[in-house]
Scaffold this active site. Sequence first.
Site, short mmCIF file in Angstrom:
data_model
loop_
_atom_site.label_atom_id
_atom_site.label_comp_id
_atom_site.label_asym_id
_atom_site.label_seq_id
_atom_site.Cartn_x
_atom_site.Cartn_y
_atom_site.Cartn_z
N VAL A 75 36.06 40.57 44.91
CA VAL A 75 37.46 40.56 45.34
C VAL A 75 38.13 39.29 44.86
O VAL A 75 37.56 38.19 44.92
CB VAL A 75 37.54 40.63 46.88
CG1 VAL A 75 38.98 40.43 47.36
CG2 VAL A 75 36.98 41.94 47.39
N CYS A 76 39.38 39.44 44.37
CA CYS A 76 40.22 38.28 44.06
C CYS A 76 41.64 38.61 44.47
O CYS A 76 41.89 39.62 45.14
CB CYS A 76 40.14 37.91 42.58
SG CYS A 76 40.86 39.15 41.47
N ALA A 77 42.59 37.78 44.08
CA ALA A 77 43.97 37.97 44.54
C ALA A 77 44.61 39.20 43.93
O ALA A 77 45.26 40.00 44.62
CB ALA A 77 44.80 36.73 44.25
N MET A 104 43.62 41.59 46.51
CA MET A 104 44.08 41.45 47.88
C MET A 104 45.52 41.92 48.06
O MET A 104 45.93 42.27 49.16
CB MET A 104 43.94 40.01 48.35
CG MET A 104 42.50 39.55 48.53
SD MET A 104 41.60 40.46 49.83
CE MET A 104 42.31 39.71 51.31
#
Length: 381
Positions: A75-77, A104
């Site tokens: 997961v990242c932005a 996200m």
Amino acid sequence: MATTAIQAMTAQALAKIILSYEKLFILDVRNTAEFDNWKIEGGATETLNIPYFDLLDGVDEALGQIPDGRDILVVCAKEGSSVFVAEQLAEAGRTDVHYLKGGMKAWSEHLEPVKVGDLKDGGELYQFVRIGKGCLSYMVLSDGEAAAIDTLRMVEVFERFAKDKGATIKHTLDTHLHADHISGGRQLAENAGATYWLPPKDATEVVFEYEPLEEGKEITVGRSRIRIQPIYSPGHTIGSTSFIVDDQYLLSGDILFVESIGRPDLAGKAEDWVADLRTTLYETYRGLAEELTVLPAHFGKATELGEGGKVAARLGDLFKSNPGLNIRSDEEFRAAVTKNLPPQPNAYQEIRRTNMGRLTPDEEEQREMEMGPNRCAVHDK
């Protein structure tokens, strides 16, 4: 779910995994400050945070901390960094690697519809769980008509849901002027030719027309009734209004949550509104039937998610278990809701002005304004 190459996992698929308590290992590669501020939680997930820049030269540090035989979600932005790290994990021999499609940002916007229950005259009540941000919206459906309550800005979700149910949206309502997210109520009403309702005491600075949500009014949806009850329930905002639906459900807005109570400080009026908040909780709500099912406008912790993701509790049970409803003195209550509060929501002043119609940010600006947790309760630290 295992694969020999990385695959995208949608926010919807992730929500299903969390709500069904499937095991999932999450590697969050955002920087530590962003991770500590807001992360994916709930279900049977296990999470590890290693910033992306610490993995540029190799993923050995992560491999040593990820258990074997577990599905992995990176997961990242926004997505890009997670794809890079997921590819490195796959090249290192892991065959069960996914990345969160849209990052996200996508997680923040996903809505999961959950049926709350049936209404007495054949209607239905649904809760829309914005699991990544903790926002809750509602739709009452009866005899081909619908009313949406505390609508989020992703109005197409509500439009599509009502259409699939064969219902025409007749009303949209906001329990108060929101400060943590941009309301979609006015846009949804405009698109559907419906009536938009807003408490007038929260609308003194709005620049658009609305129907005043005042005490004693009843709003009919098909053969069901939404009765405004209590007549007036201030404290989170000066105009906060609660709804009783079908004499079964209490939509409490941001006044009462499952594990906490609303904060009175988001309009800068904490000292002025403390007494209102206590009166609403300890007098007005005390006068309601204990059998009512409380349906709040937010949740702050994953522990508040019940079966299927539903966030709900019996009012009588909350008077026994909710710490915010069991503070003996006025002085203790004032201290509890005005001191040592969690940080205020991201861009909350700009969000309030947007909900007044005084700012018109574009879609990407709206996304940025809403990033992060809702922080509407006194316990959301």
